[in-house]
Design a protein around this motif. Sequence first.
Motif, mmCIF file in Angstrom:
data_model
loop_
_atom_site.group_PDB
_atom_site.id
_atom_site.type_symbol
_atom_site.label_atom_id
_atom_site.label_comp_id
_atom_site.label_asym_id
_atom_site.label_seq_id
_atom_site.Cartn_x
_atom_site.Cartn_y
_atom_site.Cartn_z
ATOM 1 N N ALA A 96 69.436 -19.188 -52.220
ATOM 2 C CA ALA A 96 68.367 -19.185 -53.165
ATOM 3 C C ALA A 96 67.935 -20.517 -53.786
ATOM 4 O O ALA A 96 66.896 -20.903 -53.960
ATOM 5 N N ASP A 97 69.065 -21.489 -53.480
ATOM 6 C CA ASP A 97 68.748 -22.692 -53.958
ATOM 7 C C ASP A 97 67.960 -23.416 -52.990
ATOM 8 O O ASP A 97 66.966 -24.166 -53.544
ATOM 9 N N ALA A 98 67.740 -23.124 -52.041
ATOM 10 C CA ALA A 98 66.711 -23.851 -50.592
ATOM 11 C C ALA A 98 66.847 -25.091 -50.918
ATOM 12 O O ALA A 98 67.732 -25.767 -50.873
ATOM 13 N N ARG A 99 65.691 -25.797 -51.110
ATOM 14 C CA ARG A 99 65.361 -27.428 -51.170
ATOM 15 C C ARG A 99 66.024 -27.864 -52.587
ATOM 16 O O ARG A 99 65.870 -28.997 -52.724
ATOM 17 N N GLU A 100 66.254 -27.231 -53.682
ATOM 18 C CA GLU A 100 66.937 -27.599 -54.771
ATOM 19 C C GLU A 100 68.324 -27.861 -54.597
ATOM 20 O O GLU A 100 68.921 -28.280 -55.700
ATOM 21 N N HIS A 101 68.892 -27.646 -53.459
ATOM 22 C CA HIS A 101 70.379 -27.883 -53.295
ATOM 23 C C HIS A 101 70.760 -29.530 -53.539
ATOM 24 O O HIS A 101 69.737 -30.458 -53.138
ATOM 25 N N SER A 102 71.678 -29.747 -54.108
ATOM 26 C CA SER A 102 72.265 -31.230 -54.470
ATOM 27 C C SER A 102 73.767 -31.076 -54.477
ATOM 28 O O SER A 102 74.320 -29.947 -54.628
ATOM 29 N N THR A 103 74.271 -32.443 -54.638
ATOM 30 C CA THR A 103 75.859 -32.297 -54.879
ATOM 31 C C THR A 103 76.068 -31.825 -56.185
ATOM 32 O O THR A 103 77.160 -31.050 -56.476
ATOM 33 N N GLN A 104 75.245 -31.826 -57.235
ATOM 34 C CA GLN A 104 75.495 -31.104 -58.589
ATOM 35 C C GLN A 104 75.583 -29.569 -58.536
ATOM 36 O O GLN A 104 76.323 -28.926 -59.185
ATOM 37 N N THR A 105 74.415 -28.990 -57.819
ATOM 38 C CA THR A 105 74.616 -27.699 -57.605
ATOM 39 C C THR A 105 75.724 -27.213 -56.662
ATOM 40 O O THR A 105 76.440 -25.884 -56.879
ATOM 41 N N TRP A 106 76.338 -27.957 -55.763
ATOM 42 C CA TRP A 106 77.528 -27.666 -55.062
ATOM 43 C C TRP A 106 78.842 -27.676 -55.765
ATOM 44 O O TRP A 106 79.597 -26.686 -55.684
ATOM 45 N N ALA A 107 78.899 -28.771 -56.608
ATOM 46 C CA ALA A 107 80.100 -28.696 -57.457
ATOM 47 C C ALA A 107 79.932 -27.590 -58.487
ATOM 48 O O ALA A 107 81.215 -27.114 -58.848
ATOM 49 N N ALA A 108 78.851 -27.341 -59.031
ATOM 50 C CA ALA A 108 78.715 -26.104 -59.967
ATOM 51 C C ALA A 108 79.118 -24.769 -59.215
ATOM 52 O O ALA A 108 80.069 -23.893 -59.657
ATOM 53 N N ARG A 109 78.728 -24.573 -58.069
ATOM 54 C CA ARG A 109 79.298 -23.312 -57.260
ATOM 55 C C ARG A 109 80.609 -23.483 -57.173
ATOM 56 O O ARG A 109 81.474 -22.300 -57.241
ATOM 57 N N LYS A 110 81.375 -24.411 -56.747
ATOM 58 C CA LYS A 110 82.817 -24.543 -56.667
ATOM 59 C C LYS A 110 83.551 -24.377 -58.151
ATOM 60 O O LYS A 110 84.409 -23.667 -57.940
ATOM 61 N N ARG A 111 82.749 -24.797 -59.103
ATOM 62 C CA ARG A 111 83.781 -24.723 -60.330
ATOM 63 C C ARG A 111 83.543 -22.865 -60.547
ATOM 64 O O ARG A 111 84.738 -22.569 -61.154
ATOM 65 N N ASP A 112 82.523 -22.183 -60.215
ATOM 66 C CA ASP A 112 82.720 -21.327 -60.595
ATOM 67 C C ASP A 112 83.503 -20.155 -59.601
ATOM 68 O O ASP A 112 83.764 -18.954 -60.210
ATOM 69 N N LEU A 113 83.643 -20.577 -58.264
ATOM 70 C CA LEU A 113 84.607 -20.088 -57.804
ATOM 71 C C LEU A 113 86.083 -20.001 -57.941
ATOM 72 O O LEU A 113 86.950 -19.336 -57.660
ATOM 73 N N THR A 114 86.211 -21.254 -58.569
ATOM 74 C CA THR A 114 87.778 -21.777 -58.689
ATOM 75 C C THR A 114 88.466 -20.771 -59.690
ATOM 76 O O THR A 114 89.557 -20.452 -59.204
ATOM 77 N N PRO A 115 88.214 -20.226 -60.591
ATOM 78 C CA PRO A 115 89.039 -19.291 -61.506
ATOM 79 C C PRO A 115 89.200 -18.053 -60.759
ATOM 80 O O PRO A 115 89.984 -17.374 -60.899
ATOM 81 N N GLN A 116 88.315 -17.497 -59.661
ATOM 82 C CA GLN A 116 88.539 -16.462 -58.973
ATOM 83 C C GLN A 116 89.217 -16.664 -57.928
ATOM 84 O O GLN A 116 89.624 -15.632 -57.166
#
Length: 542
Positions: free
Chosen positions: A56-76
Amino acid sequence: MAVLRQIARPFVADAAPGVCIRDRLKGLTAQDDAVLRLVGAHLGSLASRDLARRVADAREHSTQTWAARKRDLTPQSSSRWAGSITRTTHDQWGLSRRAQWQHLRGLAAGIAVIRHRLALPIGTKGGRRQPGGYHSRREWHAKSRRLAHLELEYARVKADHDAGRVTVVRGGRKLLNTRHNLDAAGMSQEQWHARREAARWFLTADGESGKRHGNETIRIAPDGEVSIKLPAPLAEHANSGHGRYVLAAKVTFPHRGEEWRDRIEANHAVAYRIHLDASSGRWYLDASWTRKDLPVIPLDALRANGVIGVDTNADHLAAWLLDEHGNPTGAPRRFDYHLSGTTTHRDAQLRHALTRLLHWAKSTGVKAIAIEDLDFTDSRTRENHGRKKRFRQLVCGIPTGKLRARLLSMCAEAGIGVIAVDPAYTSMWGAQHWQEPLTGRKRKTSRHAAASVAIGRRALGHAIRRRTAPPRDDRSDRRGHRTAQAGPRDRGREETRPRIPGPRTRSVSPHAERTRATSASKTVRNAPDDQVWVQDSLLLTD
């Protein structure tokens, strides 16, 4: 006269830096199997959601979005599990992006060929480089409709590519489509669901240098004990300290186990992957790592003891041993394989053929294998060769990518280099210059074997064309070697040798001015006594 395209220089192919070994997890208890299924299903659902966000991010992907996805996955899960999931997602998106670009290239090539053939009158014959017109009005009409379909497909894929949209199927598109025809696949609905779930599980952990045994998530001790760091929601199933679960099975890695053990004892990074073969119900564990200390061998060193030229075909490898001067020695070899059946069977066929090739190469003492740098990306479209369906199937049947990857990895282990050469005109010139001379009364040389000689000579830096033979009555060793060979830097050395008018004898030495100066014949009337006759030397090069 046809203009030959420029031939690229041979080069040493880079060896495969990665290593992957596998062992079966034997002796698992029912509790072990249940825990592995729980962990795999839980992490698999997280990986699916993360992949959907990345698409869904497509061309909007960046290191910030990558880090945000990782932060959301860490608690689970955990920080390390989240890192492995996001890294795998990034690789899947990149692979789909490259496949989308290749699909665009194929569509563009097909559209260009159809447009060219539609513009020609019906029945026009084609040449060696361009196809001709279509054979009938009916075929012309059918291809015009196909052109419209390809143009619509190209516009759709081009819009997705420009927007950065890709389609990824976790578990594989082929397995997903099998659901619509289970009878032909020989599976029941329950078996299909089991394979589908197992393919979508996620049990992959990246290695970490400096950590204990090279991996904190899936840790394997030198004695083979396997322990897994459970995700936070599944910590209640731990049977060891710090939220870890220790399996009852142990691994030994019969193949390259000593190298693996040296790495984990030095705390070097090793990545692990646990997966289930749903058809047999067996669990396997893969260990992989990267080697960064591979030696770089120059091209001249690989040519020192000659090479083995290999011609790749749809059902076999044709090989011939050449010495450092480019002369074929011994008899040609043929290594057959049959690329039919399952993926595992096809891969085994390639490995078996390459294993026999490498055993022969090691016995001859050569340091390199010469192979064509093949890439049939633009030739796989069915529009390029018209009605030549069997030829298209032949081109598509040559395992260029898989064979190249497998050969590089196996040669790296055997200590043999790989020299890649330009495939231009190797089959044609090999048959023209080498097939007939290498054919005897007891041995018929095939066109593929002659092509392997051409490949080997090009890898050694020699011209494919054979030396010009002297007249039949002047081939005795007592007169010395009198064949002409173009130099490495001579222009046109790969082309057909032009015919030179004049006498073809090689009986006169190039230094005839110094060695064969004689007095004029006494029988010539009115000849001066001081006349000296010198025979001109014959030009031996182009």
